[in-house]
Design an enzyme around this catalytic site. Structure first.
Site, PDB file in Angstrom:
ATOM      1  N   TYR A   1      44.559  32.227  36.984  1.00  0.00           N
ATOM      2  CA  TYR A   1      43.592  33.305  37.235  1.00  0.00           C
ATOM      3  C   TYR A   1      42.529  32.858  38.247  1.00  0.00           C
ATOM      4  CZ  TYR A   1      40.175  36.972  36.017  1.00  0.00           C
ATOM      5  OH  TYR A   1      39.278  38.018  36.044  1.00  0.00           O
TER       6      TYR A   1
ATOM      7  N   LYS B   1      41.705  34.278  42.068  1.00  0.00           N
ATOM      8  CA  LYS B   1      40.402  34.840  42.452  1.00  0.00           C
ATOM      9  C   LYS B   1      39.778  34.067  43.616  1.00  0.00           C
ATOM     10  CE  LYS B   1      40.431  38.162  39.436  1.00  0.00           C
ATOM     11  NZ  LYS B   1      40.607  39.542  39.879  1.00  0.00           N
TER      12      LYS B   1
HETATM   13  P1  NAP Z   1      41.232  45.647  32.081  1.00  0.00           P
HETATM   14  O1  NAP Z   1      40.266  46.318  31.167  1.00  0.00           O
HETATM   15  O2  NAP Z   1      42.318  44.806  31.496  1.00  0.00           O
HETATM   16  O3  NAP Z   1      41.879  46.775  33.028  1.00  0.00           O
HETATM   17  C1  NAP Z   1      42.832  46.402  33.987  1.00  0.00           C
HETATM   18  C2  NAP Z   1      43.208  47.603  34.831  1.00  0.00           C
HETATM   19  O4  NAP Z   1      44.173  47.172  35.805  1.00  0.00           O
HETATM   20  C3  NAP Z   1      43.905  48.703  34.022  1.00  0.00           C
HETATM   21  O5  NAP Z   1      43.575  49.953  34.582  1.00  0.00           O
HETATM   22  C4  NAP Z   1      45.402  48.410  34.248  1.00  0.00           C
HETATM   23  O6  NAP Z   1      46.257  49.558  34.126  1.00  0.00           O
HETATM   24  C5  NAP Z   1      45.366  47.950  35.691  1.00  0.00           C
HETATM   25  N1  NAP Z   1      46.524  47.126  36.063  1.00  0.00           N
HETATM   26  C6  NAP Z   1      46.974  46.000  35.480  1.00  0.00           C
HETATM   27  N2  NAP Z   1      48.066  45.558  36.127  1.00  0.00           N
HETATM   28  C7  NAP Z   1      48.303  46.436  37.134  1.00  0.00           C
HETATM   29  C8  NAP Z   1      49.278  46.543  38.164  1.00  0.00           C
HETATM   30  N3  NAP Z   1      50.270  45.636  38.279  1.00  0.00           N
HETATM   31  N4  NAP Z   1      49.220  47.575  39.029  1.00  0.00           N
HETATM   32  C9  NAP Z   1      48.246  48.510  38.934  1.00  0.00           C
HETATM   33  N5  NAP Z   1      47.280  48.458  37.985  1.00  0.00           N
HETATM   34  C10 NAP Z   1      47.319  47.439  37.104  1.00  0.00           C
HETATM   35  O7  NAP Z   1      40.481  44.696  33.132  1.00  0.00           O
HETATM   36  P2  NAP Z   1      38.920  44.659  33.572  1.00  0.00           P
HETATM   37  O8  NAP Z   1      38.205  43.745  32.656  1.00  0.00           O
HETATM   38  O9  NAP Z   1      38.436  46.033  33.797  1.00  0.00           O
HETATM   39  O10 NAP Z   1      39.054  43.898  34.970  1.00  0.00           O
HETATM   40  C11 NAP Z   1      39.114  44.576  36.217  1.00  0.00           C
HETATM   41  C12 NAP Z   1      39.046  43.558  37.349  1.00  0.00           C
HETATM   42  O11 NAP Z   1      37.843  42.787  37.225  1.00  0.00           O
HETATM   43  C13 NAP Z   1      40.190  42.537  37.311  1.00  0.00           C
HETATM   44  O12 NAP Z   1      40.573  42.213  38.633  1.00  0.00           O
HETATM   45  C14 NAP Z   1      39.567  41.340  36.637  1.00  0.00           C
HETATM   46  O13 NAP Z   1      40.210  40.142  36.984  1.00  0.00           O
HETATM   47  C15 NAP Z   1      38.149  41.401  37.180  1.00  0.00           C
HETATM   48  N6  NAP Z   1      37.175  40.688  36.346  1.00  0.00           N
HETATM   49  C16 NAP Z   1      36.938  41.051  35.061  1.00  0.00           C
HETATM   50  C17 NAP Z   1      35.997  40.357  34.317  1.00  0.00           C
HETATM   51  C18 NAP Z   1      35.664  40.688  32.889  1.00  0.00           C
HETATM   52  O14 NAP Z   1      34.878  39.945  32.272  1.00  0.00           O
HETATM   53  N7  NAP Z   1      36.185  41.757  32.343  1.00  0.00           N
HETATM   54  C19 NAP Z   1      35.308  39.278  34.891  1.00  0.00           C
HETATM   55  C20 NAP Z   1      35.583  38.944  36.215  1.00  0.00           C
HETATM   56  C21 NAP Z   1      36.499  39.661  36.936  1.00  0.00           C
HETATM   57  P3  NAP Z   1      46.937  49.931  32.688  1.00  0.00           P
HETATM   58  O15 NAP Z   1      45.831  50.501  31.832  1.00  0.00           O
HETATM   59  O16 NAP Z   1      47.951  50.969  33.023  1.00  0.00           O
HETATM   60  O17 NAP Z   1      47.494  48.667  32.136  1.00  0.00           O
END
Ligand code: NAP
Length: 248
Positions: A156, A160
């Site tokens: 991961y 990033k």
């Molecule tokens: P999340 O709640 O797990 O949501 C992920 C989203 O991505 C969902 O809409 C999912 O669709 C979609 N997705 C997953 N695989 C996909 C694919 N192959 N093609 C198209 N869509 C796909 O994640 P989140 O926490 O909101 O994170 C969003 C972004 O922020 C990510 O890039 C993550 O790495 C980054 N981030 C998050 C955090 C954190 O603390 N949460 C921190 C740093 C960075 P489905 O619902 O259909 O599965």
């Protein structure tokens, strides 16, 4: 005047979490939203209706961001439906955590493909349109662990960190065409991605954050709004840490 009045935006992975938060904030600022998801059909339909209630155009596309051809097709479909692409938010991401000793090749590859290759796929897919328009803003969702690393997240954090390098190269290549590219490095944000961690782990994160709270999707959405709008017209090639001061 709303900050994104009439702008057409693609957001990948917006059926839930941070992507959904971005879609909601963007719609409230006048944007038309094309968003993608991988499997959450019901959530996508509900979001489509919720966004449209703002008076904007909104459409969900089931499209795998890690698939090159699917990204090309998505750009064609969005152009047909929306007529232009002003902003691209590469937000889709997954985790497959584990120590390197135990990490399978498949878990390494899938995280790199969904998190990093997707950014290449989508950037390449929208470029002909943005070049023709001579304007555009691309925002890539990175993470603080792409800057500082994290034990148990080698795949991961590598994906990033790669996004940050890609972001800077894109900014250097396309600045002369008035296309900006920045990334956002969120800290710990409460979503389904982090839900699986116990309260003890969450408290540990909270303790490390100078602002003494974890972040919300809205915290990230507001920073993304800044980078998408003309408020950031002179900002490109940057990694904006939105982490409550954690990286300070
Ligand atoms: P999340 O709640 O797990 O949501 C992920 C989203 O991505 C969902 O809409 C999912 O669709 C979609 N997705 C997953 N695989 C996909 C694919 N192959 N093609 C198209 N869509 C796909 O994640 P989140 O926490 O909101 O994170 C969003 C972004 O922020 C990510 O890039 C993550 O790495 C980054 N981030 C998050 C955090 C954190 O603390 N949460 C921190 C740093 C960075 P489905 O619902 O259909 O599965």
């Amino acid at each position: 005047m709303k900050l994104l009045e009439g702008k057409n935006v693609i957001i990948t992975g917006a059926s839930r979490g941070i992507g959904k938060g971005i879609a909601e904030v963007f719609a409230s600022q006048g944007a038309n939203i094309a968003f993608t998801y991988r499997s959450s059909d019901k959530k996508a339909k509900t979001l489509e209706l919720e966004l449209a209630a703002n008076g904007c155009k909104a459409k969900g596309y089931k499209s795998d961001a890690s698939n090159f051809e699917a990204a090309q097709q998505l750009a064609v479909d969005v152009m047909e439906e929306f007529g232009s692409i002003d902003v691209l938010v590469n937000n889709a991401g997954i985790t497959k955590d584990g120590l390197i000793m135990r990490m399978s090749e498949e878990d390494f590859d899938s995280v790199m493909d969904v998190n990093m290759k997707s950014v290449f796929n989508m950037t390449k897919a929208v470029l002909p349109t943005m070049l023709k328009q001579r304007k555009g803003s691309i925002i890539n969702m990175s993470s603080v662990v792409g800057v500082k690393g994290n034990a148990g997240q080698a795949n991961y954090s590598a994906s990033k960190a790669a996004i940050n390098g890609f972001t800077k190269s894109t900014a250097l290549e396309l600045g002369s065409r008035n296309i900006r590219c920045n990334s956002i490095a969120p800290g710990f944000i409460e979503t389904e991605m982090t839900e699986a961690l116990g309260e003890e782990v969450v408290q540990e994160w909270r303790d490390q954050v100078p602002l003494k709270r974890v972040g919300t999707p809205d915290d990230i959405a507001n920073a993304t709004l800044f980078l998408a709008s003309d408020m950031s017209a002179y900002v490109t090639g940057q990694v904006l840490n939105v982490c409550g001061g954690m990286l300070t």
